[in-house]
Motif scaffolding. Structure first.
Motif, PDB file in Angstrom:
ATOM      1  N   CYS A  36       0.809  -1.224   0.000  1.00  0.00           N
ATOM      2  CA  CYS A  36       0.000   0.000   0.000  1.00  0.00           C
ATOM      3  C   CYS A  36       0.839   1.269   0.000  1.00  0.00           C
ATOM      4  O   CYS A  36       0.319   2.351   0.287  1.00  0.00           O
ATOM      5  CB  CYS A  36      -1.007   0.000   1.148  1.00  0.00           C
ATOM      6  N   GLY A  37       2.137   1.160  -0.321  1.00  0.00           N
ATOM      7  CA  GLY A  37       2.878   2.383  -0.572  1.00  0.00           C
ATOM      8  C   GLY A  37       4.184   2.593   0.137  1.00  0.00           C
ATOM      9  O   GLY A  37       4.881   3.576  -0.148  1.00  0.00           O
ATOM     10  N   ALA A  38       4.565   1.735   1.078  1.00  0.00           N
ATOM     11  CA  ALA A  38       5.869   1.891   1.711  1.00  0.00           C
ATOM     12  C   ALA A  38       6.978   1.678   0.673  1.00  0.00           C
ATOM     13  O   ALA A  38       6.900   0.746  -0.125  1.00  0.00           O
ATOM     14  CB  ALA A  38       6.037   0.894   2.854  1.00  0.00           C
ATOM     15  N   VAL A  39       7.973   2.539   0.688  1.00  0.00           N
ATOM     16  CA  VAL A  39       9.036   2.409  -0.308  1.00  0.00           C
ATOM     17  C   VAL A  39       9.954   1.240   0.008  1.00  0.00           C
ATOM     18  O   VAL A  39      10.640   0.708  -0.879  1.00  0.00           O
ATOM     19  CB  VAL A  39       9.866   3.701  -0.421  1.00  0.00           C
ATOM     20  N   GLU A  40       9.955   0.809   1.276  1.00  0.00           N
ATOM     21  CA  GLU A  40      10.797  -0.327   1.662  1.00  0.00           C
ATOM     22  C   GLU A  40      10.228  -0.933   2.935  1.00  0.00           C
ATOM     23  O   GLU A  40       9.828  -0.215   3.854  1.00  0.00           O
ATOM     24  CB  GLU A  40      12.230   0.144   1.910  1.00  0.00           C
ATOM     25  N   THR A  41      10.169  -2.256   2.990  1.00  0.00           N
ATOM     26  CA  THR A  41       9.808  -2.939   4.229  1.00  0.00           C
ATOM     27  C   THR A  41      10.713  -4.144   4.408  1.00  0.00           C
ATOM     28  O   THR A  41      11.296  -4.665   3.458  1.00  0.00           O
ATOM     29  CB  THR A  41       8.336  -3.411   4.251  1.00  0.00           C
ATOM     30  N   ALA A  42      10.817  -4.584   5.667  1.00  0.00           N
ATOM     31  CA  ALA A  42      11.630  -5.749   5.995  1.00  0.00           C
ATOM     32  C   ALA A  42      10.932  -6.564   7.066  1.00  0.00           C
ATOM     33  O   ALA A  42      10.095  -6.039   7.823  1.00  0.00           O
ATOM     34  CB  ALA A  42      13.016  -5.324   6.486  1.00  0.00           C
ATOM     35  N   PHE A  43      11.268  -7.840   7.116  1.00  0.00           N
ATOM     36  CA  PHE A  43      10.722  -8.723   8.134  1.00  0.00           C
ATOM     37  C   PHE A  43      11.855  -9.530   8.755  1.00  0.00           C
ATOM     38  O   PHE A  43      12.709 -10.063   8.047  1.00  0.00           O
ATOM     39  CB  PHE A  43       9.680  -9.682   7.548  1.00  0.00           C
ATOM     40  N   ILE A  44      11.863  -9.608  10.084  1.00  0.00           N
ATOM     41  CA  ILE A  44      12.801 -10.449  10.822  1.00  0.00           C
ATOM     42  C   ILE A  44      11.998 -11.430  11.655  1.00  0.00           C
ATOM     43  O   ILE A  44      11.103 -11.028  12.409  1.00  0.00           O
ATOM     44  CB  ILE A  44      13.722  -9.633  11.750  1.00  0.00           C
ATOM     45  N   GLY A  45      12.290 -12.716  11.521  1.00  0.00           N
ATOM     46  CA  GLY A  45      11.597 -13.730  12.292  1.00  0.00           C
ATOM     47  C   GLY A  45      12.288 -15.071  12.144  1.00  0.00           C
ATOM     48  O   GLY A  45      13.402 -15.155  11.603  1.00  0.00           O
ATOM     49  N   ILE A  46      11.638 -16.115  12.622  1.00  0.00           N
ATOM     50  CA  ILE A  46      12.169 -17.484  12.555  1.00  0.00           C
ATOM     51  C   ILE A  46      11.185 -18.354  11.789  1.00  0.00           C
ATOM     52  O   ILE A  46       9.985 -18.372  12.111  1.00  0.00           O
ATOM     53  CB  ILE A  46      12.380 -18.077  13.960  1.00  0.00           C
ATOM     54  N   VAL A  47      11.669 -19.064  10.783  1.00  0.00           N
ATOM     55  CA  VAL A  47      10.845 -20.045  10.069  1.00  0.00           C
ATOM     56  C   VAL A  47      11.541 -21.398  10.108  1.00  0.00           C
ATOM     57  O   VAL A  47      12.757 -21.486  10.297  1.00  0.00           O
ATOM     58  CB  VAL A  47      10.576 -19.628   8.609  1.00  0.00           C
ATOM     59  N   GLY A  48      10.769 -22.444   9.912  1.00  0.00           N
ATOM     60  CA  GLY A  48      11.327 -23.789   9.927  1.00  0.00           C
ATOM     61  C   GLY A  48      11.987 -24.155   8.611  1.00  0.00           C
ATOM     62  O   GLY A  48      11.872 -23.444   7.606  1.00  0.00           O
ATOM     63  N   ASN A  49      12.676 -25.280   8.623  1.00  0.00           N
ATOM     64  CA  ASN A  49      13.359 -25.770   7.400  1.00  0.00           C
ATOM     65  C   ASN A  49      12.452 -26.743   6.661  1.00  0.00           C
ATOM     66  O   ASN A  49      12.867 -27.834   6.267  1.00  0.00           O
ATOM     67  CB  ASN A  49      14.696 -26.422   7.759  1.00  0.00           C
ATOM     68  N   ASP A  50      11.203 -26.333   6.448  1.00  0.00           N
ATOM     69  CA  ASP A  50      10.213 -27.204   5.822  1.00  0.00           C
ATOM     70  C   ASP A  50       9.610 -26.517   4.598  1.00  0.00           C
ATOM     71  O   ASP A  50       9.981 -25.389   4.240  1.00  0.00           O
ATOM     72  CB  ASP A  50       9.113 -27.585   6.830  1.00  0.00           C
ATOM     73  N   THR A  51       8.678 -27.197   3.947  1.00  0.00           N
ATOM     74  CA  THR A  51       8.027 -26.640   2.764  1.00  0.00           C
ATOM     75  C   THR A  51       7.309 -25.343   3.091  1.00  0.00           C
ATOM     76  O   THR A  51       7.302 -24.398   2.283  1.00  0.00           O
ATOM     77  CB  THR A  51       7.017 -27.653   2.196  1.00  0.00           C
ATOM     78  N   GLU A  52       6.712 -25.275   4.269  1.00  0.00           N
ATOM     79  CA  GLU A  52       6.012 -24.059   4.678  1.00  0.00           C
ATOM     80  C   GLU A  52       6.985 -22.892   4.827  1.00  0.00           C
ATOM     81  O   GLU A  52       6.684 -21.761   4.424  1.00  0.00           O
ATOM     82  CB  GLU A  52       5.261 -24.304   5.994  1.00  0.00           C
ATOM     83  N   GLY A  53       8.146 -23.163   5.392  1.00  0.00           N
ATOM     84  CA  GLY A  53       9.156 -22.115   5.504  1.00  0.00           C
ATOM     85  C   GLY A  53       9.626 -21.635   4.143  1.00  0.00           C
ATOM     86  O   GLY A  53       9.825 -20.431   3.921  1.00  0.00           O
ATOM     87  N   ASP A  54       9.805 -22.580   3.223  1.00  0.00           N
ATOM     88  CA  ASP A  54      10.173 -22.209   1.847  1.00  0.00           C
ATOM     89  C   ASP A  54       9.121 -21.284   1.245  1.00  0.00           C
ATOM     90  O   ASP A  54       9.445 -20.291   0.575  1.00  0.00           O
ATOM     91  CB  ASP A  54      10.288 -23.464   0.965  1.00  0.00           C
ATOM     92  N   HIS A  55       7.852 -21.617   1.474  1.00  0.00           N
ATOM     93  CA  HIS A  55       6.772 -20.842   0.885  1.00  0.00           C
ATOM     94  C   HIS A  55       6.706 -19.432   1.484  1.00  0.00           C
ATOM     95  O   HIS A  55       6.461 -18.449   0.765  1.00  0.00           O
ATOM     96  CB  HIS A  55       5.442 -21.562   1.086  1.00  0.00           C
TER      97      HIS A  55
END
Length: 273
Positions: A36-55
């Motif tokens: 919706c208009g931010a010139v830059e965004t970032a995300f920091i978090g933890i995901v698993g080493n699974d298909t869901e994390g890949d997605h």
């Protein structure tokens, strides 16, 4: 404006559709702010080493959200299993309680802190377990926090002194209860309080003034992520120097558009049978 979101992420598994969609409050706000208009965004978090994390990571890449500081850990990504009712509202079925991210607390590094200073606002949530980091983060950047409807006085006391924006779900509260809730959050030190009330719209207070924003019309197919979309729209508009009234209206429009797509921001993927 530039926004960074830290903490929770999940894959929403729609059981009746046999599809999964990326989501989670912090992740959604990063993606929807970019949309919706931010010139830059970032995300920091933890995901698993699974298909869901890949997605999840693939979806962030496609949405041009910086995911370079996302951690991957051995284990399951967060999963929530849901269905939709006839009105498009989510019916929660079960979850894996956050998966590996709930077992491994996110620990911010000095490099993370340095990167955060390049953004205009940081958003996190009750599901991100970032409260111990708030005092240091508040010295670097304005903070936004979503308490959902699972808040406690203890959490308010711990988090509110460091927040610029507090978002709270209050669909089941009376007007008197909402007034008391807003006063309480202000008393703990947060300048701006936004109470979302589902189809009843939003009440916001900045301590001096009270603002009312109704919902916007939508061809609803899935309300999942609408609240996160409101937060993303408000922060993006406000930090782009719009007034509070303009930002609330923009946020309501943004939430309405989110209700017209499956998942919080699309990117559905069929589950392997």
């Amino acid at each position: 404006m530039k926004l960074i979101a830290i903490g929770d992420n999940v894959v929403d598994v729609y059981l009746e559709r046999n599809e999964m969609y990326p989501g989670g409050n912090a992740l959604n706000v990063a993606v929807l702010s970019r949309q919706c208009g931010a010139v830059e965004t970032a995300f920091i978090g933890i995901v698993g080493n699974d298909t869901e994390g890949d997605h999840i990571l693939d979806s962030l890449k496609k949405e041009n959200v910086d995911a370079s500081r996302v951690r991957r850990a051995i284990g399951e990504s967060g999963k929530a299993y849901v269905n939709l009712d006839e009105e498009g509202d989510r019916i929660f079925v079960k979850s894996n309680k956050g998966g590996i991210q709930s077992a491994l607390k996110l620990r911010l590094t000095e490099e993370d802190y340095e990167s955060i200073t390049h953004y205009d606002v940081l958003h996190t949530s009750i599901y991100s377990s970032l409260e111990d980091e708030l005092p240091r983060l508040q010295k670097l950047i304005p903070l936004s926090y979503d308490f959902s409807n699972h808040y406690t006085d203890e959490l308010f006391k711990k988090a509110c002194p460091y927040l610029t924006f507090a978002f709270v779900s209050g669909s089941d509260l009376s007007e008197l209860e909402i007034d008391a809730l807003i006063a309480k959050i202000h008393s703990f030190g947060t300048a701006n309080v936004v109470v979302t009330r589902g189809s009843s719209g939003v009440i916001m207070s900045n301590g001096s003034n009270r603002y009312i924003q109704g919902i916007e019309e939508a061809e609803v197919i899935d309300t999942l992520g609408a609240g996160d979309s409101f937060i993303a729209g408000f922060l993006t508009s406000f930090f782009n120097q719009s007034s509070i009234e303009e930002s609330l209206q923009f946020a309501a429009l943004n939430a309405a558009r989110t209700c017209e797509v499956m998942g919080a921001f699309g990117h559905g993927k069929s589950l392997m049978v």
